[in-house]
Write a protein that holds these residues in place. Structure first.
Motif, PDB file in Angstrom:
ATOM      1  N   HIS A  39      49.869 -24.693 -27.995  1.00  0.00           N
ATOM      2  CA  HIS A  39      50.391 -25.204 -29.258  1.00  0.00           C
ATOM      3  C   HIS A  39      51.470 -26.249 -29.008  1.00  0.00           C
ATOM      4  O   HIS A  39      52.078 -26.314 -27.938  1.00  0.00           O
ATOM      5  N   GLU A  40      51.698 -27.044 -30.041  1.00  0.00           N
ATOM      6  CA  GLU A  40      52.735 -28.077 -29.986  1.00  0.00           C
ATOM      7  C   GLU A  40      53.251 -28.312 -31.401  1.00  0.00           C
ATOM      8  O   GLU A  40      52.460 -28.516 -32.328  1.00  0.00           O
ATOM      9  N   PHE A  41      54.567 -28.260 -31.557  1.00  0.00           N
ATOM     10  CA  PHE A  41      55.200 -28.534 -32.836  1.00  0.00           C
ATOM     11  C   PHE A  41      55.804 -29.938 -32.764  1.00  0.00           C
ATOM     12  O   PHE A  41      56.610 -30.215 -31.869  1.00  0.00           O
ATOM     13  N   ILE A  42      55.432 -30.788 -33.700  1.00  0.00           N
ATOM     14  CA  ILE A  42      55.799 -32.200 -33.629  1.00  0.00           C
ATOM     15  C   ILE A  42      56.537 -32.622 -34.897  1.00  0.00           C
ATOM     16  O   ILE A  42      56.067 -32.362 -36.006  1.00  0.00           O
ATOM     17  N   VAL A  43      57.685 -33.264 -34.721  1.00  0.00           N
ATOM     18  CA  VAL A  43      58.441 -33.832 -35.845  1.00  0.00           C
ATOM     19  C   VAL A  43      58.593 -35.324 -35.583  1.00  0.00           C
ATOM     20  O   VAL A  43      59.052 -35.733 -34.510  1.00  0.00           O
ATOM     21  N   ARG A  44      58.212 -36.122 -36.563  1.00  0.00           N
ATOM     22  CA  ARG A  44      58.336 -37.572 -36.438  1.00  0.00           C
ATOM     23  C   ARG A  44      59.018 -38.146 -37.669  1.00  0.00           C
ATOM     24  O   ARG A  44      59.132 -37.486 -38.702  1.00  0.00           O
ATOM     25  N   GLU A  45      59.433 -39.395 -37.546  1.00  0.00           N
ATOM     26  CA  GLU A  45      60.087 -40.100 -38.648  1.00  0.00           C
ATOM     27  C   GLU A  45      59.211 -41.269 -39.078  1.00  0.00           C
ATOM     28  O   GLU A  45      58.499 -41.852 -38.268  1.00  0.00           O
ATOM     29  N   GLY A  46      59.284 -41.608 -40.390  1.00  0.00           N
ATOM     30  CA  GLY A  46      58.584 -42.784 -40.869  1.00  0.00           C
ATOM     31  C   GLY A  46      57.714 -42.503 -42.072  1.00  0.00           C
ATOM     32  O   GLY A  46      57.916 -41.526 -42.801  1.00  0.00           O
ATOM     33  N   ASN A  47      56.728 -43.376 -42.282  1.00  0.00           N
ATOM     34  CA  ASN A  47      55.764 -43.177 -43.362  1.00  0.00           C
ATOM     35  C   ASN A  47      54.899 -41.972 -43.022  1.00  0.00           C
ATOM     36  O   ASN A  47      54.304 -41.901 -41.940  1.00  0.00           O
ATOM     37  N   VAL A  48      54.828 -41.021 -43.931  1.00  0.00           N
ATOM     38  CA  VAL A  48      54.209 -39.740 -43.612  1.00  0.00           C
ATOM     39  C   VAL A  48      52.740 -39.894 -43.230  1.00  0.00           C
ATOM     40  O   VAL A  48      52.304 -39.409 -42.180  1.00  0.00           O
ATOM     41  N   TRP A  49      51.953 -40.574 -44.085  1.00  0.00           N
ATOM     42  CA  TRP A  49      50.543 -40.697 -43.774  1.00  0.00           C
ATOM     43  C   TRP A  49      50.306 -41.510 -42.508  1.00  0.00           C
ATOM     44  O   TRP A  49      49.471 -41.155 -41.671  1.00  0.00           O
ATOM     45  N   GLU A  50      51.070 -42.584 -42.315  1.00  0.00           N
ATOM     46  CA  GLU A  50      50.880 -43.407 -41.123  1.00  0.00           C
ATOM     47  C   GLU A  50      51.132 -42.604 -39.853  1.00  0.00           C
ATOM     48  O   GLU A  50      50.396 -42.714 -38.865  1.00  0.00           O
ATOM     49  N   GLN A  51      52.162 -41.761 -39.879  1.00  0.00           N
ATOM     50  CA  GLN A  51      52.473 -40.948 -38.707  1.00  0.00           C
ATOM     51  C   GLN A  51      51.427 -39.856 -38.487  1.00  0.00           C
ATOM     52  O   GLN A  51      51.045 -39.572 -37.350  1.00  0.00           O
ATOM     53  N   LEU A  52      50.963 -39.250 -39.573  1.00  0.00           N
ATOM     54  CA  LEU A  52      49.914 -38.238 -39.438  1.00  0.00           C
ATOM     55  C   LEU A  52      48.625 -38.856 -38.908  1.00  0.00           C
ATOM     56  O   LEU A  52      47.937 -38.260 -38.057  1.00  0.00           O
ATOM     57  N   GLU A  53      48.295 -40.040 -39.400  1.00  0.00           N
ATOM     58  CA  GLU A  53      47.088 -40.732 -38.937  1.00  0.00           C
ATOM     59  C   GLU A  53      47.186 -41.037 -37.442  1.00  0.00           C
ATOM     60  O   GLU A  53      46.210 -40.865 -36.697  1.00  0.00           O
ATOM     61  N   LEU A  54      48.368 -41.477 -37.003  1.00  0.00           N
ATOM     62  CA  LEU A  54      48.569 -41.733 -35.574  1.00  0.00           C
ATOM     63  C   LEU A  54      48.391 -40.455 -34.759  1.00  0.00           C
ATOM     64  O   LEU A  54      47.759 -40.463 -33.693  1.00  0.00           O
ATOM     65  N   LEU A  55      48.946 -39.350 -35.259  1.00  0.00           N
ATOM     66  CA  LEU A  55      48.830 -38.084 -34.547  1.00  0.00           C
ATOM     67  C   LEU A  55      47.380 -37.621 -34.458  1.00  0.00           C
ATOM     68  O   LEU A  55      46.942 -37.102 -33.419  1.00  0.00           O
ATOM     69  N   ILE A  56      46.631 -37.783 -35.548  1.00  0.00           N
ATOM     70  CA  ILE A  56      45.231 -37.387 -35.546  1.00  0.00           C
ATOM     71  C   ILE A  56      44.474 -38.116 -34.450  1.00  0.00           C
ATOM     72  O   ILE A  56      43.641 -37.527 -33.737  1.00  0.00           O
ATOM     73  N   ARG A  57      44.786 -39.400 -34.278  1.00  0.00           N
ATOM     74  CA  ARG A  57      44.098 -40.196 -33.255  1.00  0.00           C
ATOM     75  C   ARG A  57      44.631 -39.892 -31.855  1.00  0.00           C
ATOM     76  O   ARG A  57      43.865 -39.738 -30.902  1.00  0.00           O
ATOM     77  N   GLU A  58      45.957 -39.803 -31.727  1.00  0.00           N
ATOM     78  CA  GLU A  58      46.554 -39.556 -30.412  1.00  0.00           C
ATOM     79  C   GLU A  58      46.124 -38.205 -29.839  1.00  0.00           C
ATOM     80  O   GLU A  58      45.815 -38.091 -28.653  1.00  0.00           O
ATOM     81  N   LYS A  59      46.116 -37.187 -30.689  1.00  0.00           N
ATOM     82  CA  LYS A  59      45.807 -35.825 -30.238  1.00  0.00           C
ATOM     83  C   LYS A  59      44.324 -35.486 -30.380  1.00  0.00           C
ATOM     84  O   LYS A  59      43.920 -34.384 -30.051  1.00  0.00           O
ATOM     85  N   GLN A  60      43.545 -36.449 -30.871  1.00  0.00           N
ATOM     86  CA  GLN A  60      42.101 -36.242 -31.073  1.00  0.00           C
ATOM     87  C   GLN A  60      41.844 -34.961 -31.874  1.00  0.00           C
ATOM     88  O   GLN A  60      41.102 -34.080 -31.461  1.00  0.00           O
ATOM     89  N   VAL A  61      42.490 -34.900 -33.014  1.00  0.00           N
ATOM     90  CA  VAL A  61      42.413 -33.719 -33.880  1.00  0.00           C
ATOM     91  C   VAL A  61      41.028 -33.619 -34.511  1.00  0.00           C
ATOM     92  O   VAL A  61      40.510 -34.588 -35.063  1.00  0.00           O
ATOM     93  N   ASP A  62      40.433 -32.437 -34.427  1.00  0.00           N
ATOM     94  CA  ASP A  62      39.104 -32.203 -34.996  1.00  0.00           C
ATOM     95  C   ASP A  62      39.169 -31.748 -36.447  1.00  0.00           C
ATOM     96  O   ASP A  62      38.241 -31.992 -37.217  1.00  0.00           O
ATOM     97  N   MET A  63      40.241 -31.063 -36.814  1.00  0.00           N
ATOM     98  CA  MET A  63      40.386 -30.577 -38.194  1.00  0.00           C
ATOM     99  C   MET A  63      41.849 -30.594 -38.605  1.00  0.00           C
ATOM    100  O   MET A  63      42.718 -30.162 -37.848  1.00  0.00           O
TER     101      MET A  63
END
Length: 310
Positions: free
Chosen positions: A91-115
């Motif tokens: 597991h990994e707990f991640i906190v980021r700053e910025g535009n919420v959707w833009e950061q979530l979208e980056l995380l989905i791609r960086e971490k290759q999130v399936d769901m």
């Protein structure tokens, strides 16, 4: 023309919950943990501190808020470890700053999130749908499976329930976008040992010109012909030749699709609703009725709703 459905092989390697530390996030957190454990997937908890509220206060105030969120996330992580909810889970707990959707979208791609698993705020005054701006963006644009857990959803995860699992509901209008999700629905039903119920909702037949209420057989015949045509569309899927643990059931109902989907899920006590959607070209809700339909189902469903874009 008939064709056998090829079942998708769903093997989730990573599951992420979009978390905002609110009470509404507890249910999606619970479901996301259960899904990650069931599939042996890596679990991510993502929280983004939006810079919008700190535009006037400045970067220092934003950084302080982010630091507070990181401490809160660490406390939550320790609490979940003590309860055993994270035992054995990468597991990994991640906190980021910025535009919420833009950061979530980056995380989905960086971490290759399936769901992605997310919650909603439910239904507000005057019937307005309140998915929440971030949830709506994830719901519309995430390049992965999206499981939405509304406020009416049970806290009990289908994964943790004793067998047998209750039916999974797959509403379809037989369009390519809808049928794109069918292999996933079959795979999930097989995986959890659930019956798949395929639902097709027909509009209430219009009254033809010159129709007389005394000749009710005309309307009855119109409905019967439409039902038979729907049955043929279902038969053309050749599901009897598809590897399914439990034979599927086909239902035809008349009325408003979102209402009939919710009614069917309530009657069946469904554990999951799977909906296939078009990827929207723009955000005009009036031009994407399937999205409005999905919104209504998501906020009022008593079970999680899995949306899959083609």
């Amino acid at each position: 023309m008939s064709s056998t459905v090829t079942v998708a092989d769903i093997a989730l390697k990573s599951v992420m919950v979009a978390f905002d530390f609110s009470e509404a996030s507890q249910k999606p957190l619970h479901h996301a943990l259960a899904i990650a454990r069931h599939y042996g997937a890596k679990f991510y908890l993502a929280h983004v501190v939006s810079g919008i509220g700190y535009a006037i206060a400045g970067q220092e105030a934003l950084s302080l808020a982010a630091e507070r969120s990181r401490r809160t996330a660490q406390e939550l992580e320790q609490e979940l470890l003590q309860r055993g909810a994270l035992t054995g889970l990468h597991h990994e707990f991640i906190v980021r700053e910025g535009n919420v959707w833009e950061q979530l979208e980056l995380l989905i791609r960086e971490k290759q999130v399936d769901m992605v698993v997310l919650g909603t705020h439910g239904r507000g005054a005057l019937g307005k749908l309140l998915l929440g701006s971030v949830a709506e963006q994830v719901f519309r644009h995430a390049d992965c499976l999206v499981a939405t857990v509304g406020p009416g959803s049970s806290m009990d995860s289908l994964i943790e329930k004793p067998k047998p699992v209750r039916p999974f509901l797959f509403p379809t209008d037989f369009t390519p976008a809808s049928l794109h999700a069918l292999p996933y629905a079959i795979s999930l039903a097989n995986h959890f040992g659930a019956k798949l119920v395929v639902l097709h909702v027909l509009p209430v037949a219009p009254i033809p010109e010159g129709f007389h209420w005394s000749t009710t057989g005309d309307l009855t015949q119109m409905r019967e012909e439409a039902r038979i045509a729907s049955q043929r569309q279902f038969d053309a899927l050749n599901l009897q030749h598809t590897r399914m643990a439990i034979p599927p059931e086909f239902m035809v109902e008349y009325g408003i699709p979102s209402e009939q989907i919710l009614l069917a899920s309530h009657t069946l006590k469904a554990d999951l609703i799977v909906i296939g959607l078009h990827r929207p070209a723009h955000l005009d809700p009036a031009s994407h009725m399937p999205w409005n339909l999905a919104y209504k189902v998501v906020v009022d469903a008593h079970c999680p709703v899995l949306t899959i874009r083609n």
